[in-house]
Design a protein around this motif. Structure first.
Motif, PDB file in Angstrom:
ATOM      1  N   LEU A 103      -0.771  15.465  16.352  1.00 43.70           N
ATOM      2  CA  LEU A 103      -1.996  14.663  16.408  1.00 43.70           C
ATOM      3  C   LEU A 103      -3.123  15.423  17.092  1.00 43.70           C
ATOM      4  O   LEU A 103      -4.269  14.995  17.051  1.00 43.70           O
ATOM      5  CB  LEU A 103      -1.735  13.354  17.160  1.00 43.70           C
ATOM      6  CG  LEU A 103      -0.730  12.410  16.506  1.00 43.70           C
ATOM      7  CD1 LEU A 103      -0.430  11.236  17.431  1.00 43.70           C
ATOM      8  CD2 LEU A 103      -1.248  11.917  15.167  1.00 43.70           C
ATOM      9  N   GLU A 104      -2.782  16.538  17.741  1.00 43.42           N
ATOM     10  CA  GLU A 104      -3.785  17.325  18.431  1.00 43.42           C
ATOM     11  C   GLU A 104      -3.467  18.801  18.308  1.00 43.42           C
ATOM     12  O   GLU A 104      -2.286  19.142  18.168  1.00 43.42           O
ATOM     13  CB  GLU A 104      -3.891  16.919  19.904  1.00 43.42           C
ATOM     14  CG  GLU A 104      -2.603  17.047  20.660  1.00 43.42           C
ATOM     15  CD  GLU A 104      -2.711  16.639  22.127  1.00 43.42           C
ATOM     16  OE1 GLU A 104      -1.832  17.037  22.882  1.00 43.42           O
ATOM     17  OE2 GLU A 104      -3.656  15.949  22.514  1.00 43.42           O
ATOM     18  N   PRO A 105      -4.394  19.706  18.307  1.00 45.62           N
ATOM     19  CA  PRO A 105      -5.819  19.397  18.404  1.00 45.62           C
ATOM     20  C   PRO A 105      -6.363  18.728  17.142  1.00 45.62           C
ATOM     21  O   PRO A 105      -7.429  18.127  17.161  1.00 45.62           O
ATOM     22  CB  PRO A 105      -6.466  20.753  18.631  1.00 45.62           C
ATOM     23  CG  PRO A 105      -5.508  21.744  18.046  1.00 45.62           C
ATOM     24  CD  PRO A 105      -4.149  21.137  18.202  1.00 45.62           C
ATOM     25  N   GLU A 106      -5.621  18.826  16.039  1.00 44.79           N
ATOM     26  CA  GLU A 106      -5.986  18.106  14.815  1.00 44.79           C
ATOM     27  C   GLU A 106      -4.697  17.707  14.103  1.00 44.79           C
ATOM     28  O   GLU A 106      -3.623  18.194  14.433  1.00 44.79           O
ATOM     29  CB  GLU A 106      -6.853  18.968  13.902  1.00 44.79           C
ATOM     30  CG  GLU A 106      -6.195  20.259  13.499  1.00 44.79           C
ATOM     31  CD  GLU A 106      -7.152  21.191  12.778  1.00 44.79           C
ATOM     32  OE1 GLU A 106      -6.706  21.815  11.799  1.00 44.79           O
ATOM     33  OE2 GLU A 106      -8.310  21.295  13.186  1.00 44.79           O
ATOM     34  N   VAL A 107      -4.806  16.793  13.164  1.00 51.73           N
ATOM     35  CA  VAL A 107      -3.627  16.355  12.412  1.00 51.73           C
ATOM     36  C   VAL A 107      -3.113  17.529  11.581  1.00 51.73           C
ATOM     37  O   VAL A 107      -3.858  18.145  10.826  1.00 51.73           O
ATOM     38  CB  VAL A 107      -3.956  15.146  11.506  1.00 51.73           C
ATOM     39  CG1 VAL A 107      -2.781  14.807  10.599  1.00 51.73           C
ATOM     40  CG2 VAL A 107      -4.339  13.940  12.357  1.00 51.73           C
ATOM     41  N   GLU A 108      -1.820  17.828  11.763  1.00 53.46           N
ATOM     42  CA  GLU A 108      -1.205  18.973  11.087  1.00 53.46           C
ATOM     43  C   GLU A 108       0.292  18.710  10.926  1.00 53.46           C
ATOM     44  O   GLU A 108       0.941  18.214  11.845  1.00 53.46           O
ATOM     45  CB  GLU A 108      -1.432  20.219  11.944  1.00 53.46           C
ATOM     46  CG  GLU A 108      -0.818  21.470  11.419  1.00 53.46           C
ATOM     47  CD  GLU A 108      -1.016  22.640  12.382  1.00 53.46           C
ATOM     48  OE1 GLU A 108      -0.527  23.721  12.053  1.00 53.46           O
ATOM     49  OE2 GLU A 108      -1.632  22.470  13.448  1.00 53.46           O
ATOM     50  N   LEU A 109       0.824  19.039   9.765  1.00 55.06           N
ATOM     51  CA  LEU A 109       2.255  18.895   9.534  1.00 55.06           C
ATOM     52  C   LEU A 109       3.012  19.877  10.423  1.00 55.06           C
ATOM     53  O   LEU A 109       2.743  21.079  10.394  1.00 55.06           O
ATOM     54  CB  LEU A 109       2.592  19.153   8.062  1.00 55.06           C
ATOM     55  CG  LEU A 109       4.072  19.051   7.687  1.00 55.06           C
ATOM     56  CD1 LEU A 109       4.601  17.633   7.888  1.00 55.06           C
ATOM     57  CD2 LEU A 109       4.276  19.500   6.237  1.00 55.06           C
ATOM     58  N   ALA A 110       3.941  19.381  11.222  1.00 54.23           N
ATOM     59  CA  ALA A 110       4.735  20.220  12.116  1.00 54.23           C
ATOM     60  C   ALA A 110       6.103  20.527  11.522  1.00 54.23           C
ATOM     61  O   ALA A 110       6.627  21.626  11.685  1.00 54.23           O
ATOM     62  CB  ALA A 110       4.907  19.538  13.472  1.00 54.23           C
ATOM     63  N   LYS A 111       6.676  19.534  10.822  1.00 52.78           N
ATOM     64  CA  LYS A 111       8.041  19.688  10.310  1.00 52.78           C
ATOM     65  C   LYS A 111       8.250  18.675   9.190  1.00 52.78           C
ATOM     66  O   LYS A 111       7.758  17.560   9.259  1.00 52.78           O
ATOM     67  CB  LYS A 111       9.038  19.435  11.444  1.00 52.78           C
ATOM     68  CG  LYS A 111      10.475  19.626  11.086  1.00 52.78           C
ATOM     69  CD  LYS A 111      11.350  19.403  12.308  1.00 52.78           C
ATOM     70  CE  LYS A 111      12.805  19.590  11.966  1.00 52.78           C
ATOM     71  NZ  LYS A 111      13.663  19.363  13.127  1.00 52.78           N
ATOM     72  N   ASN A 112       9.012  19.068   8.186  1.00 53.29           N
ATOM     73  CA  ASN A 112       9.339  18.160   7.089  1.00 53.29           C
ATOM     74  C   ASN A 112      10.801  18.355   6.724  1.00 53.29           C
ATOM     75  O   ASN A 112      11.249  19.471   6.518  1.00 53.29           O
ATOM     76  CB  ASN A 112       8.454  18.432   5.870  1.00 53.29           C
ATOM     77  CG  ASN A 112       8.799  17.544   4.699  1.00 53.29           C
ATOM     78  OD1 ASN A 112       9.321  16.448   4.865  1.00 53.29           O
ATOM     79  ND2 ASN A 112       8.511  18.009   3.507  1.00 53.29           N
ATOM     80  N   THR A 113      11.521  17.263   6.666  1.00 53.42           N
ATOM     81  CA  THR A 113      12.930  17.331   6.268  1.00 53.42           C
ATOM     82  C   THR A 113      13.139  16.489   5.013  1.00 53.42           C
ATOM     83  O   THR A 113      13.759  15.441   5.049  1.00 53.42           O
ATOM     84  CB  THR A 113      13.875  16.861   7.394  1.00 53.42           C
ATOM     85  OG1 THR A 113      13.494  15.560   7.825  1.00 53.42           O
ATOM     86  CG2 THR A 113      13.815  17.800   8.586  1.00 53.42           C
ATOM     87  N   GLY A 114      12.537  16.961   3.924  1.00 55.70           N
ATOM     88  CA  GLY A 114      12.852  16.396   2.626  1.00 55.70           C
ATOM     89  C   GLY A 114      11.856  15.458   1.984  1.00 55.70           C
ATOM     90  O   GLY A 114      12.089  14.982   0.878  1.00 55.70           O
ATOM     91  N   ILE A 115      10.752  15.156   2.638  1.00 48.03           N
ATOM     92  CA  ILE A 115       9.762  14.284   1.999  1.00 48.03           C
ATOM     93  C   ILE A 115       9.039  15.105   0.935  1.00 48.03           C
ATOM     94  O   ILE A 115       8.560  16.200   1.213  1.00 48.03           O
ATOM     95  CB  ILE A 115       8.770  13.705   3.022  1.00 48.03           C
ATOM     96  CG1 ILE A 115       9.520  12.808   4.023  1.00 48.03           C
ATOM     97  CG2 ILE A 115       7.664  12.919   2.321  1.00 48.03           C
ATOM     98  CD1 ILE A 115       8.658  12.216   5.114  1.00 48.03           C
TER      99      ILE A 115
END
Length: 92
Positions: free
Chosen positions: A47-59
């Motif tokens: 959510l900071e410093p800006e919205v960014e994908l950190a990790k994805n497990t299958g979406i």
């Protein structure tokens, strides 16, 4: 002696929208983030410093774009809820 924390306080649901559930897990890292559950799959967005994908497990990729828009729309609310919840952490 402080009262024991309820297990449901450990990972509260912050929002349900469409097919998604947005929550955090207690006693995790302090950088503001939100977990998104989609069925049995999960993603994590900073959510900071800006919205960014950190990790994805299958979406699936096309769902991540939809989720990101929701996270961006409610980012300020999620940050507020995150700060409030972190104040309730068990080991603090």
């Amino acid at each position: 002696m402080s009262p024991r924390k309820n297990i449901n306080d450990m990972s509260p649901v912050f929002r349900r929208e469409s097919e998604y559930t947005f929550k955090i897990y207690s006693n995790e890292e302090e950088r503001m983030h939100i977990h998104v559950l989609y069925g049995s799959k999960e993603a994590k967005f900073w959510l900071e410093p800006e919205v960014e994908l950190a990790k994805n497990t299958g979406i699936p990729e096309h769902k991540l774009g939809e989720i990101r828009k929701i996270v961006e729309k409610y980012a300020d609310e999620f940050k507020k809820q995150f700060r409030e919840h972190i104040g309730m952490r068990v080991d603090d």
